[in-house]
Design a protein around this motif. Sequence first.
Motif, PDB file in Angstrom:
ATOM      1  N   ASN A  92      22.387 -16.069 -39.801  1.00 12.25           N
ATOM      2  CA  ASN A  92      23.047 -14.771 -39.939  1.00 12.25           C
ATOM      3  C   ASN A  92      22.117 -13.659 -39.469  1.00 12.25           C
ATOM      4  OD1 ASN A  92      25.399 -13.181 -41.270  1.00 12.25           O
ATOM      5  ND2 ASN A  92      23.528 -12.128 -41.868  1.00 12.25           N
ATOM      6  N   GLY A  95      25.670  -7.726 -40.448  1.00 15.13           N
ATOM      7  CA  GLY A  95      26.069  -7.194 -41.741  1.00 15.13           C
ATOM      8  C   GLY A  95      24.982  -6.417 -42.448  1.00 15.13           C
ATOM      9  N   ASP A  98      19.648  -9.003 -41.512  1.00 12.86           N
ATOM     10  CA  ASP A  98      19.187  -9.944 -40.499  1.00 12.86           C
ATOM     11  C   ASP A  98      18.232 -10.935 -41.159  1.00 12.86           C
ATOM     12  OD1 ASP A  98      18.256 -11.320 -38.344  1.00 12.86           O
ATOM     13  OD2 ASP A  98      17.861  -9.559 -37.101  1.00 12.86           O
ATOM     14  N   LEU A 164      22.897  -9.363 -48.501  1.00 18.55           N
ATOM     15  CA  LEU A 164      23.934 -10.013 -47.705  1.00 18.55           C
ATOM     16  C   LEU A 164      24.978 -10.660 -48.599  1.00 18.55           C
ATOM     17  CD1 LEU A 164      25.149 -11.119 -45.104  1.00 18.55           C
ATOM     18  CD2 LEU A 164      23.531 -13.031 -45.250  1.00 18.55           C
ATOM     19  N   ASN A 167      27.380  -8.228 -49.733  1.00 15.64           N
ATOM     20  CA  ASN A 167      28.151  -7.541 -48.695  1.00 15.64           C
ATOM     21  C   ASN A 167      28.596  -8.556 -47.644  1.00 15.64           C
ATOM     22  OD1 ASN A 167      29.282  -5.276 -47.417  1.00 15.64           O
ATOM     23  ND2 ASN A 167      27.495  -5.009 -46.101  1.00 15.64           N
ATOM     24  N   SER A 168      29.080  -9.706 -48.116  1.00 18.27           N
ATOM     25  CA  SER A 168      29.413 -10.810 -47.211  1.00 18.27           C
ATOM     26  C   SER A 168      30.623 -10.510 -46.334  1.00 18.27           C
ATOM     27  CB  SER A 168      29.660 -12.089 -48.012  1.00 18.27           C
ATOM     28  OG  SER A 168      30.712 -11.892 -48.955  1.00 18.27           O
ATOM     29  N   VAL A 173      28.713 -10.529 -39.925  1.00 17.57           N
ATOM     30  CA  VAL A 173      28.136 -11.588 -40.735  1.00 17.57           C
ATOM     31  C   VAL A 173      28.516 -12.941 -40.149  1.00 17.57           C
ATOM     32  CG1 VAL A 173      28.168 -12.686 -43.008  1.00 17.57           C
ATOM     33  CG2 VAL A 173      28.087 -10.204 -42.832  1.00 17.57           C
ATOM     34  N   ARG A 175      29.855 -16.440 -39.855  1.00 17.96           N
ATOM     35  CA  ARG A 175      30.875 -17.092 -40.657  1.00 17.96           C
ATOM     36  C   ARG A 175      31.192 -18.459 -40.064  1.00 17.96           C
ATOM     37  NH1 ARG A 175      32.892 -12.932 -43.772  1.00 17.96           N
ATOM     38  NH2 ARG A 175      34.615 -14.187 -44.565  1.00 17.96           N
ATOM     39  N   PRO A 184      31.295 -16.717 -45.207  1.00 14.97           N
ATOM     40  CA  PRO A 184      29.979 -16.292 -44.710  1.00 14.97           C
ATOM     41  C   PRO A 184      28.928 -17.372 -44.968  1.00 14.97           C
ATOM     42  CG  PRO A 184      30.470 -15.185 -46.780  1.00 14.97           C
ATOM     43  CD  PRO A 184      31.700 -15.934 -46.404  1.00 14.97           C
TER      44      PRO A 184
END
Length: 388
Positions: A92, A95, A98, A164, A167-168, A173, A175, A184
């Motif tokens: 990932n 979003g 990082d 993360l 805030n998925s 993000v 997925r 996610p």
Amino acid sequence: MGVALVAIGIIGVMAWRWVATTQAPMDRTDMQRQLNEAQAGVEGFLLANHRLPCPAAGTDGVEACGNATAVRFPWRTLGMDSDLAALHYGANRGGGADLAALPTAQDWPDFGLTFTEVPVFPALSPVPADVTAAGTRVSASYADAVALRPVVNGLDWCAVARRLAANSGATGVLRAGATGGSVPVGFVIAHPGANRQFDGNNAEGASASFRFDLPGRSQDLNYDDLMLAVGPGDLSARLGCAVRLSEMQVAMQSSYAAYDTARVMQQYWSLLRFDIDQAESAVDGAESGVALAAMGLALATTSAVLSIASAANTEGVTAFVVVMAAVNVAASIAETVLAAQDLTAAQEDLQAARDKLVAGNAYAIHVYNSLADALDHAVVTDRKGLNP
């Protein structure tokens, strides 16, 4: 000719065995073993480098963090076997979290605060050596904590992973799954299966929105890819982020509580020094009172003698003169006694204030050592990060 034929035969056998090995289909156990090895390599890299590895752009296995379309497993960067070059991998990178980038360092051990108010010594002459030693230890421990402010560790990465997980649903993000049923993931690894080719969303460029499928979800009858996906919350739990962050939070709060206690102690310490100054002034005043009372007694005695002598030379000593002289002397004696009592009380108060300061010094040593211990523990916890 015979030697040449032998050499050709050996080469032929080796080539035949190589072809047989590379072309023979792998069973599901071997595929799963490769996935597990790859996962262990990724998580080991994370523990050592405080970030996930980036995907590689090709089968050379070198991570390419600047290539947004890279999808190969970075086996060379992880120091693993080239057999894993056939895998696909994704981490990932969106979003606002990082996971493959080095996180920003956090001011963990000292809360990022400036402890300039500690240690401070009251006006002691001289400052006791053990008190100085305790204060010096606080300064050294605080310097160690400050030195760790710019140092990145696994705890900083945990903070990013936690952001993360919270805030998925953000755009970008990584997925896994189809458009209508994706979830996610923190990172994902795909094996091409027995047919040695990626199917479904796992094929490079197969989908603009999703690059990977969910584990165990077949796309068609020919689909044989094996998937391994780890969500950000699950990855954090596997690494012990929640426990380690809690330990770090407790260590930080303990160091700040000890710092706050040290500041209060220093105020109390200064009051003890003030009490001694006041007691010393009281002793000086009492000594002056005793001196004045003694002088008054001497004057009263002299005055009484002179009054009696004068009355005897003129009209004779009367009872009134004697009584008045005795009263004056008695009053002076009483004042002298009271002044002496005041001096004794002042001296006792001074000694009590000095005893309190001695106890205050011992308490200051305890408080300073407690602060140093708390800072040292926070420093050790921060340095350990996610390591065992």
